[in-house]
Design an enzyme around this catalytic site. Structure first.
Site, PDB file in Angstrom:
ATOM      1  N   GLY A   1      46.652 -18.116  42.721  1.00  0.00           N
ATOM      2  CA  GLY A   1      45.405 -17.684  41.555  1.00  0.00           C
ATOM      3  C   GLY A   1      45.037 -16.133  41.915  1.00  0.00           C
ATOM      4  N   THR A   2      44.715 -16.098  43.290  1.00  0.00           N
ATOM      5  CA  THR A   2      44.073 -14.869  43.566  1.00  0.00           C
ATOM      6  C   THR A   2      44.689 -13.752  43.295  1.00  0.00           C
ATOM      7  OG1 THR A   2      42.577 -15.968  45.402  1.00  0.00           O
ATOM      8  CG2 THR A   2      43.040 -13.683  45.537  1.00  0.00           C
TER       9      THR A   2
ATOM     10  N   ASN B   1      35.684 -24.095  37.632  1.00  0.00           N
ATOM     11  CA  ASN B   1      35.979 -24.811  38.658  1.00  0.00           C
ATOM     12  C   ASN B   1      34.838 -25.639  39.296  1.00  0.00           C
ATOM     13  OD1 ASN B   1      35.566 -21.861  39.081  1.00  0.00           O
ATOM     14  ND2 ASN B   1      35.178 -22.506  41.242  1.00  0.00           N
TER      15      ASN B   1
ATOM     16  N   GLN C   1      42.148 -23.933  36.934  1.00  0.00           N
ATOM     17  CA  GLN C   1      41.781 -25.233  36.817  1.00  0.00           C
ATOM     18  C   GLN C   1      42.295 -25.923  35.783  1.00  0.00           C
ATOM     19  OE1 GLN C   1      39.844 -26.839  39.161  1.00  0.00           O
ATOM     20  NE2 GLN C   1      39.683 -25.225  40.698  1.00  0.00           N
TER      21      GLN C   1
ATOM     22  N   SER D   1      47.674 -21.444  39.544  1.00  0.00           N
ATOM     23  CA  SER D   1      47.916 -21.741  41.255  1.00  0.00           C
ATOM     24  C   SER D   1      48.266 -23.055  41.282  1.00  0.00           C
ATOM     25  CB  SER D   1      46.843 -21.683  41.827  1.00  0.00           C
ATOM     26  OG  SER D   1      46.520 -21.669  43.170  1.00  0.00           O
TER      27      SER D   1
ATOM     28  N   HIS E   1      48.663 -25.232  43.747  1.00  0.00           N
ATOM     29  CA  HIS E   1      47.980 -26.352  44.575  1.00  0.00           C
ATOM     30  C   HIS E   1      46.705 -27.167  43.842  1.00  0.00           C
ATOM     31  CE1 HIS E   1      43.981 -24.289  46.204  1.00  0.00           C
ATOM     32  NE2 HIS E   1      44.836 -23.028  45.884  1.00  0.00           N
TER      33      HIS E   1
ATOM     34  N   THR F   1      60.478 -11.278  48.750  1.00  0.00           N
ATOM     35  CA  THR F   1      61.574 -12.478  48.343  1.00  0.00           C
ATOM     36  C   THR F   1      60.692 -13.546  48.073  1.00  0.00           C
ATOM     37  OG1 THR F   1      62.953 -11.544  50.458  1.00  0.00           O
ATOM     38  CG2 THR F   1      63.216 -13.804  49.675  1.00  0.00           C
TER      39      THR F   1
ATOM     40  N   CYS G   1      36.305 -22.079  47.933  1.00  0.00           N
ATOM     41  CA  CYS G   1      36.638 -21.069  48.595  1.00  0.00           C
ATOM     42  C   CYS G   1      35.251 -20.172  48.714  1.00  0.00           C
ATOM     43  CB  CYS G   1      37.232 -19.884  47.605  1.00  0.00           C
ATOM     44  SG  CYS G   1      38.691 -20.823  46.725  1.00  0.00           S
TER      45      CYS G   1
HETATM   46  N1  PLP Z   1      40.579 -19.324  40.112  1.00  0.00           N
HETATM   47  C1  PLP Z   1      39.953 -20.396  40.334  1.00  0.00           C
HETATM   48  C2  PLP Z   1      39.174 -20.969  38.871  1.00  0.00           C
HETATM   49  C3  PLP Z   1      40.044 -21.255  41.420  1.00  0.00           C
HETATM   50  O1  PLP Z   1      39.241 -22.439  41.127  1.00  0.00           O
HETATM   51  C4  PLP Z   1      40.718 -20.723  42.544  1.00  0.00           C
HETATM   52  C5  PLP Z   1      40.778 -21.840  43.620  1.00  0.00           C
HETATM   53  O2  PLP Z   1      39.739 -22.241  43.816  1.00  0.00           O
HETATM   54  C6  PLP Z   1      41.374 -19.466  42.338  1.00  0.00           C
HETATM   55  C7  PLP Z   1      41.120 -18.742  40.961  1.00  0.00           C
HETATM   56  C8  PLP Z   1      41.922 -18.915  43.717  1.00  0.00           C
HETATM   57  O3  PLP Z   1      43.252 -19.700  43.673  1.00  0.00           O
HETATM   58  P1  PLP Z   1      44.156 -19.599  44.908  1.00  0.00           P
HETATM   59  O4  PLP Z   1      43.555 -20.385  45.844  1.00  0.00           O
HETATM   60  O5  PLP Z   1      45.617 -20.030  44.391  1.00  0.00           O
HETATM   61  O6  PLP Z   1      44.195 -18.177  45.485  1.00  0.00           O
END
Ligand code: PLP
Length: 379
Positions: A70-71, A150, A178, A198, A200, A236, A325
């Site tokens: 996500g980031t 989130n 999310q 993302s 996970h 890669t 996070c």
């Molecule tokens: N955006 C949202 C809404 C999230 O909930 C999260 C993770 O909690 C992220 C971005 C970041 O994703 P990643 O952990 O894959 O970098």
């Protein structure tokens, strides 16, 4: 998984995902860029995964760019659009309730001379599209608004936002980290140009995700190096994780997503019924009419949330007091502050319960009993 109610932070891998990753790790170790048979086999698996993911959104395979999650997807989209369109303008729009992956990227761009408008939300955490209409300017080049929040699970009015943007040249990016895998998303029908995800968050592995980039949206590469991903993301490819992610989404058909939403709605009701029966004072943070049932953000007036988290943790029950996070530091939730105002006691009295794969009615009932007891003794 019995006591794990923090699926909005991250989710466990499904056994099918582990099996798929193991298959790739042991059998398909070639580099997808190599031209020999081992490489071609890896490239074939990579493209199969891309096809699976593209069809989950109803988009073309080459509109999917694999990333580390996500980031990276958010950074690539936001910085890429802002910098490559600065001739047209330096004004960007987002909301006050975005994840730090978006907010901090916007803050960085402010240091580079961009101007950012942060749209407010109401007490339910909802965005009003009229605020977006009022904020749009001729020099606005990007609007980045999350699909689902989130912390509250709120679904934002993405279709209405896209409609407003139809008459404006600004690019529309949505952080769907999310929402993807929980609700059916059709970027082309909605008019979404860029979309971040993302793995996970939907029972896939950590450290992998993708960015949907529509054909009509030119975007410079964020990482420079090899020619992977049609020169859009060097490095890669993380093949085992990408294939694990594709397996995870293949198990979440729209029908399965609907069944899951129904199940999590019933789980939420178990919790709130227990609280109501015990006469506990509680309040929902969020928009009960427009939210993912997976997430239940509750406020218990007079009860300190970090103490409650610790007491639940001692019983092997995991919840959150904010987004994972940012949970490492004790900053009050910026989402609840956006809803209720700076220094609102709600930020210290609220917890996020998030349901997911592996949770059963029995687990939730046990959790509801423990939670009710702890809150009742503290109120
Ligand atoms: N955006 C949202 C809404 C999230 O909930 C999260 C993770 O909690 C992220 C971005 C970041 O994703 P990643 O952990 O894959 O970098």
């Amino acid at each position: 998984m019995k006591g794990y109610f923090d699926h909005a932070a991250t989710t466990p891998l499904r056994p099918e995902v582990i099996a798929e990753m193991q298959r790739i790790l042991t059998e398909v170790y070639g580099n997808p860029s190599s031209i020999h048979g081992y490489g071609r086999q890896a490239a074939m698996e990579l493209e199969l995964a891309r096809d699976t993911i593209a069809s989950s959104l109803g988009v073309k395979a080459h509109e999917i760019v694999f990333t580390s999650g996500g980031t990276e997807s958010d950074n690539t989209a936001i910085i890429g659009v802002a910098e490559s369109r600065q001739e047209q303008g330096r004004h960007l729009i987002t909301t006050t309730i975005e994840h730090p992956a978006v907010l901090e990227t916007m803050h960085y761009l402010e240091t580079q001379g961009f101007e950012v408008t942060y749209l407010p939300v109401d007490e339910k955490g909802q965005l009003h599209v009229t605020d977006l209409e009022a904020a749009l300017r001729p020099d606005t080049t990007l609007v980045s608004i999350m699909y689902a929040n989130n912390e509250t699970g709120n679904l934002l009015p993405i279709a209405e936002i896209a409609e407003v943007l139809q008459d404006h040249p600004a690019i529309f990016h949505t952080d769907a980290v999310q929402a993807y895998g929980k609700v059916m998303i059709r970027p082309k029908e909605l008019g979404i140009d860029l979309l971040s995800t993302s793995a996970h968050k939907f029972n896939g592995p950590k450290g992998v995700g993708f960015l949907y980039k529509s054909d009509q949206t030119p975007l410079p590469a964020y990482l420079h190096g090899g020619e992977q991903e049609e020169k859009r993301r060097a490095g890669t490819e993380n093949l085992a994780s990408i294939c694990g992610m594709a397996k995870a989404i293949s198990l979440l058909t729209p029908e399965q997503q609907e069944r899951e939403r129904e199940k999590y709605r019933s789980f939420g009701k178990i919790v709130t019924d227990h609280l109501a029966e015990a006469g506990v004072k509680w309040q929902l943070n969020g928009d009960s009419q427009q939210k993912l049932p997976q997430v239940l953000n509750l406020r218990f007036p007079g009860v300190t949330n970090d103490l409650l988290l610790l007491k639940l943790d001692l019983k092997g029950l995991a919840i959150s007091t904010g987004s994972a996070c940012t949970a490492g530091n004790i900053e009050p939730s910026h989402v609840l502050e956006a809803m209720y105002g700076h220094k609102s006691p709600a930020t210290k009295e609220s917890i996020r319960i998030s349901f997911g794969y592996g949770n059963t009615t029995e687990d939730v009932t046990l959790f509801a009993k423990e939670l009710t007891e702890l809150v009742k003794s503290a109120q």
